[in-house]
Design a protein around this motif. Structure first.
Motif, PDB file in Angstrom:
ATOM      1  N   LEU A  76      -9.085  -1.809  -4.036  1.00 41.58           N
ATOM      2  CA  LEU A  76      -7.761  -1.502  -3.490  1.00 41.58           C
ATOM      3  C   LEU A  76      -7.590  -0.024  -3.181  1.00 41.58           C
ATOM      4  O   LEU A  76      -6.757   0.341  -2.344  1.00 41.58           O
ATOM      5  N   ILE A  77      -8.339   0.843  -3.848  1.00 35.22           N
ATOM      6  CA  ILE A  77      -8.131   2.285  -3.682  1.00 35.22           C
ATOM      7  C   ILE A  77      -9.297   2.983  -2.987  1.00 35.22           C
ATOM      8  O   ILE A  77      -9.222   4.191  -2.744  1.00 35.22           O
ATOM      9  N   ALA A  78     -10.347   2.240  -2.669  1.00 33.75           N
ATOM     10  CA  ALA A  78     -11.545   2.863  -2.099  1.00 33.75           C
ATOM     11  C   ALA A  78     -11.230   3.667  -0.841  1.00 33.75           C
ATOM     12  O   ALA A  78     -11.807   4.740  -0.623  1.00 33.75           O
ATOM     13  N   ASP A  79     -10.300   3.181  -0.020  1.00 30.90           N
ATOM     14  CA  ASP A  79      -9.960   3.855   1.236  1.00 30.90           C
ATOM     15  C   ASP A  79      -8.614   4.582   1.172  1.00 30.90           C
ATOM     16  O   ASP A  79      -8.043   4.913   2.210  1.00 30.90           O
ATOM     17  N   ASN A  80      -8.130   4.816  -0.040  1.00 30.14           N
ATOM     18  CA  ASN A  80      -6.848   5.501  -0.220  1.00 30.14           C
ATOM     19  C   ASN A  80      -7.088   7.016  -0.189  1.00 30.14           C
ATOM     20  O   ASN A  80      -7.382   7.645  -1.208  1.00 30.14           O
ATOM     21  N   GLN A 116      -0.005 -12.525  -4.115  1.00 33.88           N
ATOM     22  CA  GLN A 116      -0.044 -11.079  -4.315  1.00 33.88           C
ATOM     23  C   GLN A 116      -1.449 -10.526  -4.052  1.00 33.88           C
ATOM     24  O   GLN A 116      -1.589  -9.445  -3.470  1.00 33.88           O
ATOM     25  N   VAL A 117      -2.476 -11.262  -4.468  1.00 32.88           N
ATOM     26  CA  VAL A 117      -3.846 -10.830  -4.205  1.00 32.88           C
ATOM     27  C   VAL A 117      -4.080 -10.749  -2.702  1.00 32.88           C
ATOM     28  O   VAL A 117      -4.643  -9.771  -2.190  1.00 32.88           O
ATOM     29  N   GLU A 118      -3.645 -11.772  -1.975  1.00 25.88           N
ATOM     30  CA  GLU A 118      -3.815 -11.783  -0.524  1.00 25.88           C
ATOM     31  C   GLU A 118      -3.055 -10.631   0.130  1.00 25.88           C
ATOM     32  O   GLU A 118      -3.550  -9.993   1.070  1.00 25.88           O
ATOM     33  N   GLN A 119      -1.847 -10.349  -0.372  1.00 33.18           N
ATOM     34  CA  GLN A 119      -1.055  -9.262   0.198  1.00 33.18           C
ATOM     35  C   GLN A 119      -1.716  -7.910  -0.023  1.00 33.18           C
ATOM     36  O   GLN A 119      -1.747  -7.064   0.883  1.00 33.18           O
ATOM     37  N   LEU A 120      -2.264  -7.691  -1.214  1.00 30.01           N
ATOM     38  CA  LEU A 120      -2.922  -6.423  -1.508  1.00 30.01           C
ATOM     39  C   LEU A 120      -4.152  -6.210  -0.634  1.00 30.01           C
ATOM     40  O   LEU A 120      -4.493  -5.070  -0.300  1.00 30.01           O
ATOM     41  N   LYS A 126      -1.567  -2.073   4.060  1.00 28.56           N
ATOM     42  CA  LYS A 126      -2.292  -0.923   3.509  1.00 28.56           C
ATOM     43  C   LYS A 126      -1.348   0.178   3.028  1.00 28.56           C
ATOM     44  O   LYS A 126      -1.582   0.798   1.987  1.00 28.56           O
ATOM     45  N   GLU A 127      -0.267   0.454   3.762  1.00 21.96           N
ATOM     46  CA  GLU A 127       0.647   1.522   3.346  1.00 21.96           C
ATOM     47  C   GLU A 127       1.239   1.238   1.974  1.00 21.96           C
ATOM     48  O   GLU A 127       1.295   2.122   1.110  1.00 21.96           O
ATOM     49  N   THR A 128       1.681  -0.001   1.768  1.00 20.79           N
ATOM     50  CA  THR A 128       2.254  -0.364   0.469  1.00 20.79           C
ATOM     51  C   THR A 128       1.187  -0.382  -0.614  1.00 20.79           C
ATOM     52  O   THR A 128       1.418   0.078  -1.741  1.00 20.79           O
ATOM     53  N   THR A 129       0.016  -0.910  -0.299  1.00 22.81           N
ATOM     54  CA  THR A 129      -1.071  -0.938  -1.273  1.00 22.81           C
ATOM     55  C   THR A 129      -1.480   0.476  -1.676  1.00 22.81           C
ATOM     56  O   THR A 129      -1.729   0.755  -2.853  1.00 22.81           O
ATOM     57  N   ASP A 130      -1.544   1.389  -0.714  1.00 21.67           N
ATOM     58  CA  ASP A 130      -1.861   2.784  -1.022  1.00 21.67           C
ATOM     59  C   ASP A 130      -0.791   3.401  -1.917  1.00 21.67           C
ATOM     60  O   ASP A 130      -1.093   4.188  -2.826  1.00 21.67           O
ATOM     61  N   LYS A 131       0.461   3.047  -1.659  1.00 22.07           N
ATOM     62  CA  LYS A 131       1.564   3.556  -2.487  1.00 22.07           C
ATOM     63  C   LYS A 131       1.412   3.062  -3.924  1.00 22.07           C
ATOM     64  O   LYS A 131       1.596   3.827  -4.883  1.00 22.07           O
ATOM     65  N   ILE A 132       1.060   1.800  -4.082  1.00 20.72           N
ATOM     66  CA  ILE A 132       0.828   1.240  -5.412  1.00 20.72           C
ATOM     67  C   ILE A 132      -0.282   2.017  -6.119  1.00 20.72           C
ATOM     68  O   ILE A 132      -0.169   2.369  -7.301  1.00 20.72           O
ATOM     69  N   GLY A 133      -1.358   2.315  -5.395  1.00 21.47           N
ATOM     70  CA  GLY A 133      -2.464   3.065  -5.985  1.00 21.47           C
ATOM     71  C   GLY A 133      -2.048   4.438  -6.471  1.00 21.47           C
ATOM     72  O   GLY A 133      -2.470   4.888  -7.538  1.00 21.47           O
ATOM     73  N   LEU A 134      -1.189   5.109  -5.701  1.00 25.92           N
ATOM     74  CA  LEU A 134      -0.778   6.472  -6.055  1.00 25.92           C
ATOM     75  C   LEU A 134       0.041   6.522  -7.340  1.00 25.92           C
ATOM     76  O   LEU A 134       0.098   7.568  -7.997  1.00 25.92           O
ATOM     77  N   ASP A 158       3.995  -7.364   3.683  1.00 23.24           N
ATOM     78  CA  ASP A 158       4.109  -8.132   4.925  1.00 23.24           C
ATOM     79  C   ASP A 158       5.092  -7.516   5.906  1.00 23.24           C
ATOM     80  O   ASP A 158       5.525  -8.175   6.861  1.00 23.24           O
ATOM     81  N   GLN A 159       5.483  -6.258   5.678  1.00 26.94           N
ATOM     82  CA  GLN A 159       6.265  -5.513   6.650  1.00 26.94           C
ATOM     83  C   GLN A 159       5.361  -4.464   7.284  1.00 26.94           C
ATOM     84  O   GLN A 159       4.312  -4.110   6.731  1.00 26.94           O
ATOM     85  N   LEU A 160       5.737  -3.973   8.428  1.00 27.85           N
ATOM     86  CA  LEU A 160       4.896  -3.008   9.126  1.00 27.85           C
ATOM     87  C   LEU A 160       4.827  -1.679   8.420  1.00 27.85           C
ATOM     88  O   LEU A 160       3.830  -0.981   8.472  1.00 27.85           O
ATOM     89  N   ARG A 161       5.900  -1.290   7.713  1.00 26.54           N
ATOM     90  CA  ARG A 161       5.927  -0.001   7.024  1.00 26.54           C
ATOM     91  C   ARG A 161       6.986  -0.028   5.947  1.00 26.54           C
ATOM     92  O   ARG A 161       7.900  -0.849   5.952  1.00 26.54           O
ATOM     93  N   ILE A 162       6.862   0.891   4.980  1.00 20.45           N
ATOM     94  CA  ILE A 162       7.864   1.034   3.946  1.00 20.45           C
ATOM     95  C   ILE A 162       9.071   1.758   4.520  1.00 20.45           C
ATOM     96  O   ILE A 162       8.910   2.815   5.129  1.00 20.45           O
TER      97      ILE A 162
END
Length: 215
Positions: free
Chosen positions: A72-76, A107-111, A117-125, A207-211
């Motif tokens: 999840l964070i490899a490309d963050n 949730q796994v599919e969403q991540l 990606k924007e939300t997943t990156d936010k989760i990683g941070l 599942d939204q385009l951006r936060i």
């Protein structure tokens, strides 16, 4: 018909039925989970001295011992920038068991969906601090400021009835996730936890385009 012949016929019928049931079970395909996270036997890297003897860099350590979270964070880019440019750091790593057992299939599919990606990156941070914070400091902190925002910290308890009469057990929880063990690097600490530690409100933005409000 004698009793012995009737018994023999019944035994023959039972054998035929058992054979058919066995064939039917063999025809059923094995269950295949829709999850694409890998499974592992658990994380155990021992003491900090044992870790140092591995001569393993941080990214190699994360990818080896926490492959599901690493995926999840490899490309963050923002997360790795904090880790590489900060003089010191603290990184919280959910173990593979946590990633498998605390997240449902959706949730796994969403991540893993590139559109999120924007939300997943936010989760990683939320799992990174640009300074060293020890477990003792966490225990006495009440919270900390991660690269993404504030994260609450509480002392874990055991016993009691619906929270009444529970006693502190010396442990610490980070936004509900238990701290399991700690590894030390030359300029930082890695804390293993048993769940993701981001605010649950972030799931609303999947599942939204951006936060909303992000740049």
């Amino acid at each position: 018909m004698s009793v012995s012949k009737m018994q023999q016929m019944l035994w023959t019928l039972c054998i035929i039925l058992i054979g058919r049931v066995s064939d039917a079970f063999q025809a059923i395909p094995p269950f295949a989970s829709s999850r694409s996270f890998s499974t592992s036997t658990g994380t155990s890297f021992g003491s900090s001295s044992a870790l140092n003897s591995m001569n393993m860099d941080l990214e190699g350590f994360v990818s080896t011992y926490y492959p599901n979270f690493y995926s999840l964070i490899a490309d963050n880019e923002d997360l790795w920038k904090v880790l590489k440019e900060s003089p010191t750091f603290t990184l919280f790593l959910p173990n593979d068991e946590a990633m498998m057992n605390t997240l449902d299939d959706k949730q796994v599919e969403q991540l893993q969906d590139p559109r999120n990606k924007e939300t997943t990156d936010k989760i990683g941070l939320y799992h990174v601090i640009n300074e060293v914070v020890t477990s003792d400091e966490l225990y006495n902190s009440g919270g900390f400021i991660s690269a993404a925002g504030e994260v609450p910290v509480t002392r874990s308890t055991t016993g009691g009835f619906f929270g009444i009469g529970a006693q502190e057990d010396g442990g610490v929880t980070i936004n509900g996730a238990n701290l399991i063990q700690t590894a030390e690097f030359s300029n930082g600490l890695v804390h293993e936890v048993d769940a993701l530690i981001h605010p649950n409100i972030l799931w609303r933005y999947m599942d939204q385009l951006r936060i909303p409000g992000s740049s």
